[in-house]
Design an enzyme around this catalytic site. Structure first.
Site, PDB file in Angstrom:
ATOM      1  N   ASP A  14       0.999  -1.401   0.118  1.00 56.18           N
ATOM      2  CA  ASP A  14      -0.495   0.450   0.165  1.00 56.18           C
ATOM      3  C   ASP A  14       0.797   1.492   0.059  1.00 56.18           C
ATOM      4  OD1 ASP A  14      -2.584   1.812   0.119  1.00 56.18           O
ATOM      5  OD2 ASP A  14      -2.206   1.403   2.518  1.00 56.18           O
ATOM      6  N   SER A  15       0.399   2.281   0.122  1.00 53.73           N
ATOM      7  CA  SER A  15       0.700   3.508   0.150  1.00 53.73           C
ATOM      8  C   SER A  15       1.620   3.791   1.527  1.00 53.73           C
ATOM      9  CB  SER A  15       0.343   4.893  -0.486  1.00 53.73           C
ATOM     10  OG  SER A  15      -1.021   5.047   0.536  1.00 53.73           O
ATOM     11  N   CYS A  77      -4.293  -1.852  -1.477  1.00 51.04           N
ATOM     12  CA  CYS A  77      -4.722  -0.226  -1.855  1.00 51.04           C
ATOM     13  C   CYS A  77      -5.456   0.188  -3.318  1.00 51.04           C
ATOM     14  CB  CYS A  77      -3.140   0.441  -2.453  1.00 51.04           C
ATOM     15  SG  CYS A  77      -3.913   2.286  -3.176  1.00 51.04           S
ATOM     16  N   GLU A 153      -2.206   8.760   8.455  1.00 49.11           N
ATOM     17  CA  GLU A 153      -1.515   8.735   8.591  1.00 49.11           C
ATOM     18  C   GLU A 153      -0.113   9.240  10.000  1.00 49.11           C
ATOM     19  OE1 GLU A 153       1.291   6.838   6.524  1.00 49.11           O
ATOM     20  OE2 GLU A 153      -0.138   5.761   5.691  1.00 49.11           O
ATOM     21  N   CYS A 185     -10.968   3.424   0.218  1.00 49.60           N
ATOM     22  CA  CYS A 185      -9.560   3.397   0.299  1.00 49.60           C
ATOM     23  C   CYS A 185      -8.696   2.806   1.282  1.00 49.60           C
ATOM     24  CB  CYS A 185      -9.582   4.966   0.348  1.00 49.60           C
ATOM     25  SG  CYS A 185      -7.479   5.463   1.521  1.00 49.60           S
ATOM     26  N   HIS A 187      -7.434   3.091   3.583  1.00 50.87           N
ATOM     27  CA  HIS A 187      -6.454   3.523   4.793  1.00 50.87           C
ATOM     28  C   HIS A 187      -7.487   3.909   6.008  1.00 50.87           C
ATOM     29  CE1 HIS A 187      -2.906   4.878   3.143  1.00 50.87           C
ATOM     30  NE2 HIS A 187      -1.905   5.575   4.096  1.00 50.87           N
TER      31      HIS A 187
HETATM   32  N1  DGL Z   1      -4.468   3.059   1.019  1.00 44.13           N
HETATM   33  C1  DGL Z   1      -4.586   3.933  -0.535  1.00 44.13           C
HETATM   34  C2  DGL Z   1      -5.836   3.388  -1.622  1.00 44.13           C
HETATM   35  O1  DGL Z   1      -6.813   2.266  -0.991  1.00 44.13           O
HETATM   36  C3  DGL Z   1      -4.016   4.844  -0.967  1.00 44.13           C
HETATM   37  C4  DGL Z   1      -4.517   6.045  -0.593  1.00 44.13           C
HETATM   38  C5  DGL Z   1      -3.783   7.482  -1.057  1.00 44.13           C
HETATM   39  O2  DGL Z   1      -2.311   6.801  -0.691  1.00 44.13           O
HETATM   40  O3  DGL Z   1      -3.644   7.791  -1.748  1.00 44.13           O
HETATM   41  O4  DGL Z   1      -6.163   3.963  -1.992  1.00 44.13           O
END
Ligand code: DGL
Length: 271
Positions: A14-15, A77, A153, A185, A187
């Site tokens: 993931d990011s 992600c 984050e 997402c 996150h």
């Molecule tokens: N966790 C990510 C997603 O599911 C990426 C969020 C990001 O880096 O903008 O889209």
């Protein structure tokens, strides 16, 4: 001698910390599996970036995970899945991939559906096709949640800055009658309790992580590469391309990922 493929780790990326929501769900139902997690936080957030950059990052991380012996890769992600997974499957045809996509199918029983996802995900052809297929004819309200990922984050759940941001995103949706919220997402499930509290308990909030974990299990079973119970001494590896503080803080709050030894390495150079 080549190591047996079933002993390789499940690669997850993931990011940032978002994919830990998926990693925890996997560890919950597959406690014998070793996890190798990459948080590409040096280049996060992905959401506002170009498809070309997101594809390049996804390829680079995939190569790294394959180099480390991953037997299956979870693109944990939504943004990277929506932009890159088709190309990754073409580039690495031997590797099984599981991606994360906005859970619009289970949302279809709602009347007015809110989809929270990054700008890149909401604009992607993959998402537009899914939306048409499962939510055609429904009222759909989307929000790209600008600025939310960096707050998740940086801050613990329940922080005033997080609550304020969620209020500004969710109140317009709730006022428009949204009864079902899709967390598109990875996150966002990390702050699901905050989202539920702000949206109100009448709103159904859909977290796709358990379904994604079940899909990982099915794919491992089909390929005959499930880890043997108790066969390996497990230590999970968590790598960050930037600093490791957010990963460290978040891991402490995820019991499923704390049952085994774990190694956290910040500032990793991807090979
Ligand atoms: N966790 C990510 C997603 O599911 C990426 C969020 C990001 O880096 O903008 O889209």
């Amino acid at each position: 001698m080549e190591p047996a493929p079933q002993n390789g780790p499940i690669g997850i990326f993931d990011s940032g910390i978002g994919g830990l929501s998926v990693a925890a769900a996997i560890a919950e139902i597959l406690p014998d599996e070793r996890l190798l997690y990459v948080a590409d936080n040096a280049r996060a957030p992905y959401g506002p970036q170009s498809a070309k950059s997101i594809l390049a990052y996804s390829r680079e991380i995939t190569r790294h995970l394959i180099g480390q012996g991953a037997k299956l890769i979870v693109v944990a992600c939504n943004t990277a899945t929506s932009i890159a997974i088709d190309q990754l499957r073409r580039d690495f045809p031997e590797m099984p991939f599981v991606g994360l996509e906005p859970a619009v199918k289970p949302a279809a029983s709602g009347e007015t559906i809110g989809v929270l996802a990054t700008r890149a995900t909401l604009a992607s052809p993959r998402y537009l096709v899914l939306k048409e297929k499962y939510l055609g004819g429904k009222t759909v309200r989307e929000d790209p949640c600008v600025g939310l990922v960096p707050i998740i984050e940086a801050e613990a759940t329940g922080s005033p800055r997080l609550r304020e941001k969620l209020n500004s995103i969710l109140h317009p949706l709730v006022n428009d009658g949204v009864d079902t919220l899709v967390l598109g997402c990875t996150h966002y499930p990390m702050v699901k309790a905050d989202i539920q509290a702000v949206a109100g308990h009448g709103v159904r909030v859909i977290d796709p992580s358990p379904a994604a974990a079940r899909q990982v299990k099915r794919r491992l079973e089909e390929a005959g590469i499930l880890a043997e119970p108790g066969a390996q001494r497990i230590a999970h590896d968590f790598l960050a391309t930037g600093d490791g503080r957010a990963l460290q803080r978040t891991l402490l709050g995820l019991p499923a990922l704390n049952r085994h030894r774990r190694l956290l390495v910040p500032n990793v150079q991807l090979s």
